[in-house]
Design an enzyme around this catalytic site. Sequence first.
Site, PDB file in Angstrom:
ATOM      1  CG  ASP A   1      -2.030  13.161  26.886  1.00 25.32           C
ATOM      2  OD1 ASP A   1      -2.778  12.470  27.593  1.00 25.32           O
ATOM      3  OD2 ASP A   1      -2.385  13.632  25.789  1.00 25.32           O
TER       4      ASP A   1
ATOM      5  CG  ASN B   1      -7.238  15.627  34.602  1.00 25.99           C
ATOM      6  OD1 ASN B   1      -6.021  15.764  34.774  1.00 25.99           O
ATOM      7  ND2 ASN B   1      -7.752  15.436  33.397  1.00 25.99           N
TER       8      ASN B   1
END
Length: 244
Positions: free
Chosen positions: A22, A70
């Site tokens: 991340d 996503n």
Amino acid sequence: MTEAAIEIGSLPVPRHVAVIMDGNGRWAKARFLPRAIGHQRGSEAVREVTRAAADFGVEYLTLYAFSSENWKRPADEVGDLMGLLRIYLRREIGELDANGVCVRMIGNRGRLPRDVLALVDEAEARTRNNRRMTLTLAISYGGQDEIVMAARALAEDAVAGRIRPEQIDAALFASRLETAGIPDPDLVIRTSGEKRLSNFLLWQAAYAEFIFVDTLWPDFGRQELAAALDEYRARDRRFGARPE
């Protein structure tokens, strides 16, 4: 950290390390760069961490590359990420194979572009017999979806009479997950300072140790992985039991 501190291959390490990668976007934003550059630098971190994990003796490395959520991102960003995945698979598969790394994918293959899926299939076939380390790429992956699919498969078997409901236990359930044959993660690392699982290995991480680091993924490398392994080895894993 000194160089000596990261030479830990002969010391006990977690058998399976899973990483929530991340911070690519924030890394780029802090440098006034396009998000695509952050993702590109993130792919370079993947290469370094994969090499380091193998050097340190980790047997299984699972990387959360692209979640089922996503797909909701802007189309241009999704396109950039798929493009980087294409580049990664084409560029790295030779080195991964030469270094004895077995590549696997977990996630919804049906949503991947056809050429990306072909590259994944090729990588898995080419490295199938490698034994030094298993690199699992979680792509279009969601832990809740995985659990639902496993439950559905067991329900279908029960309705068909292939199993009895009372036969269903944790081991049988785990055998229907995409990670069947891979030990549960001992350590889950998340970069960028966020402290949540984000739908990653929800069943498998039940007794994993968690380490959350502020480092953004493009800056996470060999030394940062070594530091996380050092912290892991200092912990006392009890699996719900109480020491004598």
